[in-house]
Scaffold this active site. Structure first.
Site, PDB file in Angstrom:
ATOM      1  N   GLU A  85       0.968  -1.316  -0.068  1.00 16.29           N
ATOM      2  CA  GLU A  85       0.082   0.002  -0.004  1.00 16.29           C
ATOM      3  C   GLU A  85       0.703   1.362  -0.187  1.00 16.29           C
ATOM      4  OE1 GLU A  85      -2.959  -0.185  -0.576  1.00 16.29           O
ATOM      5  OE2 GLU A  85      -3.574  -2.166  -0.163  1.00 16.29           O
ATOM      6  N   ARG A  95     -17.598  -0.508   4.877  1.00 14.33           N
ATOM      7  CA  ARG A  95     -18.723  -1.283   4.019  1.00 14.33           C
ATOM      8  C   ARG A  95     -19.550  -2.489   4.696  1.00 14.33           C
ATOM      9  NH1 ARG A  95     -17.886  -6.481   2.133  1.00 14.33           N
ATOM     10  NH2 ARG A  95     -15.783  -6.488   3.058  1.00 14.33           N
ATOM     11  N   CYS A 148      -8.573  -1.631   7.736  1.00 14.32           N
ATOM     12  CA  CYS A 148      -6.986  -1.668   7.400  1.00 14.32           C
ATOM     13  C   CYS A 148      -6.499  -0.365   6.849  1.00 14.32           C
ATOM     14  CB  CYS A 148      -6.742  -2.463   5.921  1.00 14.32           C
ATOM     15  SG  CYS A 148      -7.041  -4.461   6.557  1.00 14.32           S
ATOM     16  N   HIS A 172      -1.386  -5.794   1.974  1.00 17.83           N
ATOM     17  CA  HIS A 172      -2.516  -6.404   1.836  1.00 17.83           C
ATOM     18  C   HIS A 172      -2.177  -7.854   1.156  1.00 17.83           C
ATOM     19  CE1 HIS A 172      -5.863  -3.123   2.771  1.00 17.83           C
ATOM     20  NE2 HIS A 172      -6.503  -4.365   3.337  1.00 17.83           N
TER      21      HIS A 172
HETATM   22  N1  PCA Z   1      -8.735  -6.700   6.162  1.00 20.12           N
HETATM   23  C1  PCA Z   1      -9.645  -5.553   6.444  1.00 20.12           C
HETATM   24  C2  PCA Z   1      -9.632  -5.363   7.715  1.00 20.12           C
HETATM   25  C3  PCA Z   1      -8.952  -6.460   8.538  1.00 20.12           C
HETATM   26  C4  PCA Z   1      -8.491  -7.174   7.451  1.00 20.12           C
HETATM   27  O1  PCA Z   1      -7.474  -8.091   7.390  1.00 20.12           O
HETATM   28  C5  PCA Z   1      -9.492  -4.283   5.464  1.00 20.12           C
HETATM   29  O2  PCA Z   1      -8.769  -4.502   4.330  1.00 20.12           O
HETATM   30  O3  PCA Z   1      -9.763  -3.185   5.828  1.00 20.12           O
END
Ligand code: PCA
Length: 220
Positions: A85, A95, A148, A172
């Site tokens: 990111e 969401r 996140c 991610h």
């Molecule tokens: N993914 C979510 C929140 C916790 C996770 O593992 C996100 O992408 O916001």
């Protein structure tokens, strides 16, 4: 504040959310807890998939270990590769409700904070190293607007406002294969590959002080 003589890296993952039985971000982080990479001890911490409480847990853990690098991991089911990111924005727009049933819509992560923060990890150098290790990866220009992004924004704000000697960012990861069997057509990545990817990223983050120029722009 307990400071450790050896430099350390903080790795975080999340609790399961959205009906999933596991969150591979925590499974991967946990697997590396206590290992030493390039002279840096890895401390892993599980964050709750909750607005606010996640950040309080993160801040306490940073205060406890005083890491020089923080990499927060989260699951992005549906993405096909390791997503480095680039940016966190000062907005919560959930969401779905978090694990405590809280669903903020269009509220700031930090009232009065900057609109956005860029990751301070060498994401392009990390991308290059991942590709050299034959691990699919890309730079992502959105961490979303859920927990996140909230954690990434809060992390970077904390580092800056406390003038910490620490670099941070967010990564991610895709579904693990055990999740993907319930999501027909969704991409997945084995836990072993994710763990290998994290080792590559930590090695890069603690050895490369400056990022490189590498074209990785996307239209999304
Ligand atoms: N993914 C979510 C929140 C916790 C996770 O593992 C996100 O992408 O916001």
């Amino acid at each position: 504040m307990a400071k450790h003589s050896k430099p350390c890296v903080l790795l975080t993952g999340f609790t399961p959310f959205d009906g999933e039985a596991v969150n591979p971000s925590w499974l991967a982080a946990q697997a590396l807890d206590g290992q030493t990479i390039e002279g840096h001890v890895v401390h892993a911490k599980e964050l709750p998939c909750e607005f606010n409480h996640s950040l309080n847990t993160l801040y306490k853990t940073i205060d406890k270990y005083a890491p020089t690098v923080v990499i927060c991991l989260g699951q992005a089911g549906g993405r096909s590769d390791i997503s480095l990111e680039r940016v966190a924005i000062n907005i919560n727009d959930a969401r779905i409700p978090d694990n405590k049933g809280f669903q903020p819509i269009d509220t700031p992560v930090i009232a009065g904070g900057d609109d956005a923060y860029f990751a301070t990890l060498p994401i392009k150098a990390m991308l290059q190293k991942l590709h050299q290790a034959h691990i699919p990866a890309s730079v992502s220009n959105t961490a979303g607007t859920y927990v996140c992004n909230h954690v990434m924004y809060g992390l970077l704000h904390y580092i800056k406002s406390h003038e910490l000697n620490c670099r941070g960012g967010f990564v991610h990861i895709p579904f693990s294969p055990l999740q993907a069997v319930n999501h027909s057509g969704a991409a997945s990545m084995s836990l072993a590959s994710v763990i290998e990817a994290i080792k590559v990223m930590i090695t890069c983050a603690v050895t490369e002080q400056h990022d490189i120029k590498l074209s990785a722009g996307t239209t999304h």
